[in-house]
Design a protein around this motif. Structure first.
Motif, mmCIF file in Angstrom:
data_model
loop_
_atom_site.group_PDB
_atom_site.id
_atom_site.type_symbol
_atom_site.label_atom_id
_atom_site.label_comp_id
_atom_site.label_asym_id
_atom_site.label_seq_id
_atom_site.Cartn_x
_atom_site.Cartn_y
_atom_site.Cartn_z
ATOM 1 N N ARG A 1 20.813 13.055 -8.072
ATOM 2 C CA ARG A 1 20.596 11.613 -7.851
ATOM 3 C C ARG A 1 20.180 11.356 -6.408
ATOM 4 O O ARG A 1 19.279 10.547 -6.137
ATOM 5 N N MET A 2 20.838 12.037 -5.486
ATOM 6 C CA MET A 2 20.508 11.871 -4.074
ATOM 7 C C MET A 2 19.055 12.265 -3.816
ATOM 8 O O MET A 2 18.304 11.547 -3.133
ATOM 9 N N ALA A 3 18.632 13.398 -4.382
ATOM 10 C CA ALA A 3 17.256 13.868 -4.190
ATOM 11 C C ALA A 3 16.253 12.945 -4.869
ATOM 12 O O ALA A 3 15.218 12.586 -4.293
ATOM 13 N N LEU A 4 16.566 12.528 -6.114
ATOM 14 C CA LEU A 4 15.622 11.711 -6.869
ATOM 15 C C LEU A 4 15.461 10.320 -6.253
ATOM 16 O O LEU A 4 14.348 9.796 -6.150
ATOM 17 N N ALA A 5 16.571 9.716 -5.838
ATOM 18 C CA ALA A 5 16.487 8.396 -5.215
ATOM 19 C C ALA A 5 15.715 8.467 -3.898
ATOM 20 O O ALA A 5 14.870 7.614 -3.609
ATOM 21 N N LEU A 6 16.000 9.502 -3.106
ATOM 22 C CA LEU A 6 15.338 9.641 -1.815
ATOM 23 C C LEU A 6 13.836 9.841 -1.979
ATOM 24 O O LEU A 6 13.025 9.177 -1.326
ATOM 25 N N GLN A 7 13.457 10.754 -2.874
ATOM 26 C CA GLN A 7 12.019 11.014 -3.033
ATOM 27 C C GLN A 7 11.316 9.812 -3.653
ATOM 28 O O GLN A 7 10.169 9.510 -3.284
ATOM 29 N N THR A 8 11.984 9.085 -4.544
ATOM 30 C CA THR A 8 11.364 7.909 -5.153
ATOM 31 C C THR A 8 11.156 6.810 -4.120
ATOM 32 O O THR A 8 10.071 6.201 -4.052
ATOM 33 N N GLU A 9 12.183 6.542 -3.316
ATOM 34 C CA GLU A 9 12.053 5.515 -2.268
ATOM 35 C C GLU A 9 10.997 5.916 -1.238
ATOM 36 O O GLU A 9 10.180 5.086 -0.816
ATOM 37 N N MET A 10 11.016 7.178 -0.816
ATOM 38 C CA MET A 10 10.041 7.644 0.171
ATOM 39 C C MET A 10 8.623 7.558 -0.383
ATOM 40 O O MET A 10 7.697 7.080 0.298
ATOM 41 N N ASN A 11 8.441 8.011 -1.608
ATOM 42 C CA ASN A 11 7.095 7.994 -2.193
ATOM 43 C C ASN A 11 6.591 6.569 -2.374
ATOM 44 O O ASN A 11 5.422 6.266 -2.098
ATOM 45 N N THR A 12 7.472 5.687 -2.846
ATOM 46 C CA THR A 12 7.067 4.295 -3.056
ATOM 47 C C THR A 12 6.613 3.656 -1.752
ATOM 48 O O THR A 12 5.568 2.986 -1.706
ATOM 49 N N GLN A 13 7.385 3.865 -0.688
ATOM 50 C CA GLN A 13 7.027 3.269 0.594
ATOM 51 C C GLN A 13 5.810 3.938 1.202
ATOM 52 O O GLN A 13 4.944 3.269 1.778
ATOM 53 N N HIS A 14 5.728 5.265 1.069
ATOM 54 C CA HIS A 14 4.596 5.972 1.666
ATOM 55 C C HIS A 14 3.286 5.564 1.011
ATOM 56 O O HIS A 14 2.241 5.483 1.682
ATOM 57 N N ARG A 15 3.321 5.285 -0.280
ATOM 58 C CA ARG A 15 2.097 4.864 -0.980
ATOM 59 C C ARG A 15 1.638 3.471 -0.553
ATOM 60 O O ARG A 15 0.497 3.084 -0.792
ATOM 61 N N LEU A 16 2.505 2.711 0.103
ATOM 62 C CA LEU A 16 2.133 1.367 0.559
ATOM 63 C C LEU A 16 1.491 1.386 1.946
ATOM 64 O O LEU A 16 1.013 0.351 2.410
ATOM 65 N N GLY A 17 1.487 2.536 2.588
ATOM 66 C CA GLY A 17 0.927 2.637 3.927
ATOM 67 C C GLY A 17 -0.484 3.194 3.944
ATOM 68 O O GLY A 17 -1.089 3.444 2.904
ATOM 69 N N MET A 18 -1.000 3.350 5.177
ATOM 70 C CA MET A 18 -2.359 3.876 5.381
ATOM 71 C C MET A 18 -2.271 5.088 6.289
ATOM 72 O O MET A 18 -1.509 5.098 7.257
ATOM 73 N N ASP A 19 -3.074 6.120 6.001
ATOM 74 C CA ASP A 19 -3.051 7.306 6.856
ATOM 75 C C ASP A 19 -3.976 7.123 8.055
ATOM 76 O O ASP A 19 -4.551 6.050 8.270
ATOM 77 N N LEU A 20 -4.117 8.164 8.835
ATOM 78 C CA LEU A 20 -4.852 8.069 10.093
ATOM 79 C C LEU A 20 -6.345 7.794 9.880
ATOM 80 O O LEU A 20 -7.027 7.275 10.761
ATOM 81 N N GLN A 21 -6.855 8.148 8.680
ATOM 82 C CA GLN A 21 -8.275 7.895 8.382
ATOM 83 C C GLN A 21 -8.493 6.580 7.633
ATOM 84 O O GLN A 21 -9.602 6.271 7.213
ATOM 85 N N GLY A 22 -7.409 5.812 7.447
ATOM 86 C CA GLY A 22 -7.537 4.537 6.760
ATOM 87 C C GLY A 22 -7.414 4.640 5.251
ATOM 88 O O GLY A 22 -7.678 3.649 4.550
ATOM 89 N N ASN A 23 -7.037 5.800 4.737
ATOM 90 C CA ASN A 23 -6.858 5.964 3.296
ATOM 91 C C ASN A 23 -5.467 5.496 2.876
ATOM 92 O O ASN A 23 -4.502 5.586 3.641
ATOM 93 N N VAL A 24 -5.380 5.018 1.645
ATOM 94 C CA VAL A 24 -4.074 4.619 1.102
ATOM 95 C C VAL A 24 -3.183 5.845 0.985
ATOM 96 O O VAL A 24 -3.629 6.920 0.568
ATOM 97 N N GLY A 25 -1.933 5.690 1.380
ATOM 98 C CA GLY A 25 -1.007 6.817 1.359
ATOM 99 C C GLY A 25 -0.712 7.322 -0.040
ATOM 100 O O GLY A 25 -0.744 6.570 -1.019
ATOM 101 N N GLY A 26 -0.439 8.610 -0.128
ATOM 102 C CA GLY A 26 -0.048 9.219 -1.409
ATOM 103 C C GLY A 26 1.449 9.490 -1.414
ATOM 104 O O GLY A 26 2.216 8.926 -0.632
#
Length: 637
Positions: free
Chosen positions: A296-321
């Protein structure tokens, strides 16, 4: 005269027998399970001579052993409980070593991985800070995989130990049956095969430490042995067998079946007792609980991290994965007796609502019942998909028949498969897709703390303007549908402002500090192209995940503490139980040994007693023989 000779001879042989028994006791003073034996003598009767009655001496009546069925049974039951608690406690101590505290613990790794985003937010274009962030994420994933792997090793080891214990139980049961046969053949009208009885009691004592047994004695001297409450392991001179198998409805668990006449019957794990019962409690309850907490600790952490990371932009201006490789959806395992063909899986719908538990689904005529296995709570649904505890139970294909059951472990592989999904620091989605611009005439009472996207919204990039009123509230324009209504309806509708409390609209979150002045304004617009090297908004959003209430109300950064708290409670409880039952087993065994054990001082005293009796008997026989010889010589003249 012959009567005197017979008295002397019988006394001699009787006292010699007593000396032999005493010697047998002394020789077996340190033999496990040996019960002290005692010669029982009786008068040989009488004869009438000249109207007078004269005794005929002594004879051997029986050789008995100092034994109490009650004390033996109590010692065996207490020993079984002590073995169960001791085995579980020892295993939990091994388990506890996998979850250290301090800098070596997973909690430190989680916080280190999240805290490093502060440096990234401060210097979004600094590649070294980005490299460190990736390294911290990789280190956390590696620790998760290592811990999950160690849990798998402990599971395999415990299963092998349980299998070996079952084999030992079967061997001991066979030995008890063989001893029963010998006792049946040796049983006499006036005596008992004491040493065979001791051997059987010792086998039962050893058996009781492996599995809790109850016994029933028969008239022929044999003892039948029952396990699991009332299932026959030994009946007279025949023994059945136990077998360790997978639970057909829960493949992650083990169960013990009794094989009798080719028929296999499951034994209740809660009634097993002994070291086998302690092992299976550890395998079926303790290890899965820790695997679920870690998963649960791993799944919640990776889900929260992935969800937030996908809302950001990388250094080249691409949507985060994805920052971490997403865990595969957990597939439900159908029950062995199912007749339907439904295929079911679970996926995370709300990582902050997850419960560390396995689940069972059962189809009935009204729909499907989902049972949380950790506490047995069942929730009924008309059909699938069903939402429960932050999980979505999805029907992939087919249909479930009435009575079909499915077992699913949503967290079993989350930690085992955890790894970072991106390999280049430039792919780190540090920038926010929106930016905030304060009004040119703003006073200096308000400062901008952070702005970032917190959810995917179709209106995320819509221009929005915030204006503060004289009473400290604010109005906002440009909102899309789905936003909260104004706190203060009217014209204009305004929202209340609390310093430091995020303002969340259109999928973005803006945090301001300080006191507003009438006329202060802020414009939220899409971040312009080329601004990513100076934009660390999404890094601040990742950093804010530390305080997100995730594990039963506990923040993401404190999730490891929940795991440690549960484990510590279980270890402490097991330690108390092990110490208590060990003391109880020691006291009951002392009581049994006090009655049945050999006291060398007492045997030495008895040895002297019967030695003198033997010598006196020999002297009497010598006198009688001399008197008889004198009589023969006199008559012969």
């Amino acid at each position: 005269m012959s009567a005197a000779l017979n008295i002397g001879a019988r006394a001699l042989t009787t006292n010699l027998a007593a000396l032999q028994v005493i010697g047998h006791n002394i020789a077996n003073a340190n033999t496990a399970g040996y019960s002290r034996q005692t010669v029982q003598t009786q008068s040989s009767g009488y004869q009438m001579l000249g109207g007078m009655y004269f005794g005929k001496g002594v004879e051997l009546a029986n050789v008995t052993r100092a034994h109490s069925d009650y004390l033996t049974r109590e010692a065996r039951l207490a020993g079984s409980a002590a073995a169960a608690d001791g085995e579980r406690y020892a295993r939990l101590q091994q388990l506890e070593s996998l979850f250290p505290t301090g800098t070596d613990g997973l909690g430190a790794a989680v916080n280190s991985m999240l805290n490093v985003w502060n440096d990234v937010a401060s210097s979004p274009s600094d590649l070294s800070a980005r490299v460190v962030a990736l390294a911290r994420g990789d280190d956390l994933a590696s620790r998760m995989r290592s811990t999950a792997g160690q849990l798998d090793i402990l599971t395999t080891s415990a299963n092998q130990e349980a299998s070996g214990t079952v084999s030992t139980i079967n061997r001991l049961a066979s030995d008890v049956a063989k001893i029963n046969q010998k006792i049946i053949e040796s049983q006499g009208d006036n005596g008992q095969p004491n040493d065979l009885l001791d051997q059987r009691d010792q086998l039962l004592s050893e058996l009781g430490k492996l599995v809790q047994v109850t016994t029933v004695s028969a008239d022929d001297g044999s003892t039948s042995v029952f396990v699991g409450g009332s299932q026959p392991l030994v009946l007279g001179s025949s023994a059945n067998k136990l077998m360790l198998v997978n639970n057909p409805d829960n493949p992650s668990q083990k169960q013990v079946n009794l094989i009798q006449g080719g028929v296999s019957q499951a034994l209740p794990t809660t009634n097993l007792g002994g070291s086998l019962g302690g092992l299976l409690t550890y395998v079926n309850t303790d290890l899965p609980q820790m695997q679920n907490l870690l998963g649960r600790m791993a799944l919640a952490l990776q889900t929260e991290m992935n969800t937030q990371h996908r809302l950001g932009m990388d250094l080249q201006g691409n949507v985060g994965g994805d920052f971490f490789v997403p865990s595969a959806n957990a597939q439900a395992v159908p029950g062995a007796a199912n007749t339907g063909n439904a295929q079911i899986h679970t996926q995370v719908s709300d990582p902050t609502a997850l419960k560390a538990s396995d689940y069972q689904l059962v189809f009935d005529g009204a729909g499907v019942n989902v049972t949380r296995m950790s506490d047995g709570v069942t929730t009924a649904f008309a059909s699938l998909p069903a939402e429960l505890d932050g999980l979505s139970f999805e029907l992939d294909s087919g249909a479930g028949a009435v009575g079909d059951s499915y077992f699913v472990r949503p967290f079993a592989s989350a930690a085992r498969d955890m790894q970072v999904a991106i390999g280049s620091p430039t792919q780190l989605a540090v920038a926010s897709p929106v930016m905030v611009t304060p009004g040119s005439t703003n006073a200096e009472g308000l400062s901008i703390e952070s702005l970032y996207a917190f959810e995917a919204s179709a209106n995320l990039n819509d221009p929005v303007s915030i204006s503060f009123l004289a009473d400290g509230t604010f109005t906002i324009s440009g909102l899309g549908p789905g936003n909260p209504p104004p706190d203060n309806p009217g014209l204009p509708g305004s929202y209340n402002y609390t310093p430091g409390k995020p303002l969340q609209f259109n999928g973005w979150s803006l945090t301001l500090r300080g006191s507003p002045t009438a006329g202060d304004s802020f414009d939220i617009t899409p971040a312009p192209a080329g601004s990513n090297p100076q934009n660390g908004g999404n890094a601040k959003a990742v950093l804010a995940l530390r305080d997100l209430a995730t594990f039963d109300g506990v923040s993401l950064s404190e999730g490891y503490g929940v795991l440690l708290s549960h484990l510590g409670t279980e270890v402490q409880s097991a330690q108390f139980a092990a110490r208590y039952t060990e003391q109880l087993a020691g006291s009951t065994e002392s009581a049994r040994a006090g009655l049945s054990g050999v006291n060398l001082d007492e045997e030495a005293a008895r040895l002297l007693q019967f030695q003198q009796a033997y010598q006196a008997s020999a002297k009497f026989l010598q006198v009688a023989q001399g008197t008889f010889d004198t009589l023969l010589q006199t008559v012969g003249r």
